[in-house]
Scaffold this motif. Structure first.
Motif: not given
Ligand code: KG4
Ligand code: ZN
Length: 405
Positions: A181-183, A209-212, A226-228
């Motif tokens: 679960i990566v958010s 990971a999402g924060e990074a 930032g992810g997209p």
């Protein structure tokens, strides 16, 4: 089936002669009891409509789900534009916006599902983890509605919601499963020996990971979230251009760490005099290469661990969910892991990858069927935990029961 008025409880004797008791404190509506029986007997006797509500961060979402699997409606009001100028979620603004949106979004989801308030059988709401002001809007609204309609209320763990997001568009999950679960707030790998049981086998020591993704995007001058933004730019870049070392955890635990990677990106930018993209400008080659290399490194960390644990724990299904599971590089790498270890990998559909209320309704249905619901004094729990297996392990050890794990 027997009803004991003195005990205020209903007992069912299942074919395997295992007795299950639904205490009326937990399962209060006749429909919910019937749903629970139908689930125990593995037949669908009734249609149970659950209203899901999700307000843990920056999405106000409501959904109507039938029998935990069929989405009748799913409405999501994103606050991305509201927070974009600040480069991240501003908690105070988020909760005010939830307050404005919650009732119209719930009414819209009922309208799209073609039902009225009176037809809802139970309400599932995200109880935690998340931002306290945001969570409270959903929780208070759900409690008031459950009280007014006299139907069960189920407080759902948001992370468990992400696990349930894969049940809509995939075949039945086989257990034991392994759920990555990566958010934006969480990066956990859960061992799931059977439905509803979770043991954290890997967690992040620092950033999620999402924060990074969000922080590195900011450094590169890309927009929020930032992810997209990184995924789009990384498409044009060379993922092998910058070699980032995979972090080593000094105590040898199988954990993740992303804050060193974020620092390494900053250092690389400094040493190579790379300027962030200015607003409206097209990113140059050095930015696209850096974004692609960063993304490859995160994906490599996540899927490397997934592969290792899948083999060690003999998982029969791999689940990859949470906002970062929208990322196609991650999806492809996870599919490769699945093929290597010979098990299927399930992802949520695009609409269900980021925060939504259908996944909360699905998790709520699961708990309702087990006779579990929340009392009306339930409140938001900002640091709600999902792991429940260690406790059970300890209890079983005390009772000298050999757990079959
Ligand atoms: O699950 P989610 O919607 O909210 C939380 O529970 O945190 O996840 C949001 C996170 C953000 O950090 C966002 O940047 C990330 O998911 N995300 C992505 C992508 N889409 C969203 N990360 C990488 N690639 C994507 N395509
Ligand atoms: Zn989430």
């Amino acid at each position: 089936m027997t009803f004991d008025a003195a005990e205020n409880a209903v007992s069912f004797f299942l074919p395997e002669s295992s007795e299950v008791v639904a205490n009326k404190d937990h399962v209060s509506s006749p429909t919910a009891i019937a749903a629970w029986v139908s689930s125990a007997l593995r037949i669908e006797l009734v249609s149970v409509l659950i209203l899901g509500i999700e307000t843990s961060c920056d999405e106000t979402a409501a959904s109507v789900v039938r029998n935990g699997r069929e989405i009748l409606s799913s409405v999501i009001a994103s606050q991305i534009d509201l927070h974009k100028p600040f480069g991240g979620v501003v908690p105070e603004l988020a909760s005010r916006e939830h307050l404005e949106k919650i009732e119209p979004i719930v009414l819209e989801t009922l309208r799209q599902a073609g039902i009225s308030y009176g037809e809802i059988d139970a309400i599932a709401v995200t109880q935690g983890p998340g931002l306290v002001g945001s969570l409270l809007v959903g929780v208070c609204f759900a409690k008031a509605l459950a009280f007014g309609l006299d139907i069960p209320l189920i407080g759902v763990n948001h992370i468990e919601g992400h696990v349930f997001s894969v049940i809509f568009d995939n075949p039945q999950i086989e257990y034991p499963a392994l759920a990555l679960i990566v958010s934006g707030g969480h990066t956990n790998l859960f061992f799931v020996p059977e439905p509803g049981q979770y043991k954290v086998v890997s967690r992040t020591r620092d950033d999620a990971a999402g924060e990074a993704f969000d922080k590195v995007a900011k450094m590169l001058g890309l927009e929020y979230p930032g992810g997209p933004a990184i995924e789009k730019v990384a498409h044009e870049g060379d993922p092998t251009k910058v070699k980032f070392t995979r972090p080593k955890i000094s105590d040898g635990r199988p954990d993740f760490s992303f804050s060193g990677l974020k620092t390494a990106v900053a250092k690389y930018m400094r040493e190579n005099n790379i300027q962030p993209v200015s607003h409206g400008e097209q990113p140059g080659k050095e930015i696209t290469d850096l974004a692609a290399s960063f993304q490859a490194s995160v994906v490599d960390s996540l899927t490397g661990m997934l592969k290792k644990q899948a083999a060690e724990l003999s998982a029969r299904t791999l689940i990859v969910a949470g906002g970062v599971a929208s990322n196609n590089a991650l999806r492809n790498a996870a599919r490769t892991v699945g093929a290597q270890v010979g098990v299927p990998v399930y992802f949520p559909s695009a609409h269900l990858s980021t925060d939504n209320a259908a996944m909360i309704a699905a998790a709520g249905y699961f708990h309702l069927n087990r006779g579990e619901s929340s009392k009306l004094d339930m409140t938001a729990d900002v640091s709600m935990r999902l792991q429940n297996l260690d406790n059970r392990d300890a209890e079983l050890r005390r009772r000298k029961v050999r757990y079959r794990l």
